[in-house]
Design an enzyme around this catalytic site. Sequence first.
Site, PDB file in Angstrom:
ATOM      1  CB  SER A   1      -0.643  -0.102   1.138  1.00 16.18           C
ATOM      2  OG  SER A   1      -1.716   1.017   1.134  1.00 16.18           O
TER       3      SER A   1
ATOM      4  CG  ASP B   1      -7.118  -3.507  -3.247  1.00 21.55           C
ATOM      5  OD1 ASP B   1      -7.630  -2.617  -2.469  1.00 21.55           O
ATOM      6  OD2 ASP B   1      -5.730  -3.467  -3.590  1.00 21.55           O
TER       7      ASP B   1
ATOM      8  CG  HIS C   1      -5.302  -2.672   0.350  1.00 24.02           C
ATOM      9  ND1 HIS C   1      -4.371  -1.973  -1.271  1.00 24.02           N
ATOM     10  CD2 HIS C   1      -4.718  -1.428   1.206  1.00 24.02           C
ATOM     11  CE1 HIS C   1      -3.974  -1.250  -1.136  1.00 24.02           C
ATOM     12  NE2 HIS C   1      -4.227  -0.653   1.117  1.00 24.02           N
TER      13      HIS C   1
END
Length: 334
Positions: free
Chosen positions: A144, A274, A302
Site C-alpha cells: 500500500s 482490492d 487490499h
Amino acid sequence: MELIMLSGGILVVPVLAFITSFLFWPGTLLKAYNWYWRRRLGLVVRYSQSGSYRFCYASRGTPGGATPSLLLLHGFSATKDMWLPVIKYLPRNQHLVCVDMPGHEGTSRTGAEDYSIQGQVCRIHQFVQSIGLDKRPFHLVGTSMGGNVAGVYAAQYPSDLRSATLICPAGLDYPTESDFISRLREMEKSQQEESIPLIPFTPQELDDMLTLCCYTPPKLPRQVLRGLLDNRIPNNGFYKEVFMEIVGEKSRHSLQENLHLIKTPVQVIWGKEDQVVDVSGAAVLQAALPDCQVEVLENCGHSVALERPRKAANLIMNFVSAQEVSGENTKKLS
C-alpha cells in the site's frame, strides 16, 4: 490441601488479570499479544539513532546468508507488527527487518516534510544506512503506502537493491478507480470535512474499514475492536496529517512518476478484490516494467498480509530465490 489451594490461587491471579485486561484495557492486552507473537517468531525490537532521528524496527537472523536480507515496509496507519502473519511463514534462517515507517509507532514523529512519499523514501534510506543494510543488496517489500515508498526507493536507490516486491501499491494512475478513490475525489471537490474511511473513531467505523480492506473481513469480538480503537485513536490526528500528505499533489502519483527509472527486478502481488487501490494498477506496472512478475490473488482484498500471509510469504521467497539463481547464471555466462 493448603498446597492445592495455594497453587489454585496462583493460577487464578493471572486468569483474573487477563479477564480484567480484556474487559478494561483491551488495547494494552493487544500490545502484549503482539509482544508475545514477536517473541515466538524470534523477532527482537531494536532502535537505531541517526542524528536526532530515531527508528524503531524488529529483526531476526543475520545478513550474509544464501538469500538477500528482506526489508519490509508497512502501509498507512499500520506498524511493523502488521508483517507478523507473513513472517510466520518465512524461513527461520532468513534475515529480515521490519521498520516502523516515519512517525508510526516507535519511529520519530517530526513534521509533514517526512510524511510525503519522497520524505519517507529519504528517511528509509537513512534507516538503511544507519543499520548497515546497504552493505549488500537487499530485497525490499512494501504494501500500500509502503509499496509506493518501495517503488520510488527502487527508482532512486537502485544500487541498494537486489529486487523488490510491491503489494497493492498506492501511487499509480489506475485505469479503474476504486470506490475508495472515487470517494476521495468527491471529498476533495466538496471541500467538506468528512470522515476518512481509513481513520476510524468508532467500532462501527473500524468494522467498515476492515470490510473495505479485506475480501473476507475478520470477525472480531467487540472488545478486540475496542482495543484496536484504543490504540489507534490517540494517533488519529497524526494519521490525518500523513493521509493528507500522501494523497496530495506531491505524492498522489509518486510511483507512477518514477516507473521509468526502475531497473531493479520487480514482483507485483495484488488482491483481485482490492477496494482501496484497484487491481487494474497491476496492468500499469506490467506495461511500464515488462519483465516484472505479476501475481493476482483470487478472493483477496487490499490486506494481503492479513488475508493471504502464507501465499505472500511463499511468493516472495520463490521470487527472491529465482533472482539469486538468475544472478548466478549471469555471472557464469560472463
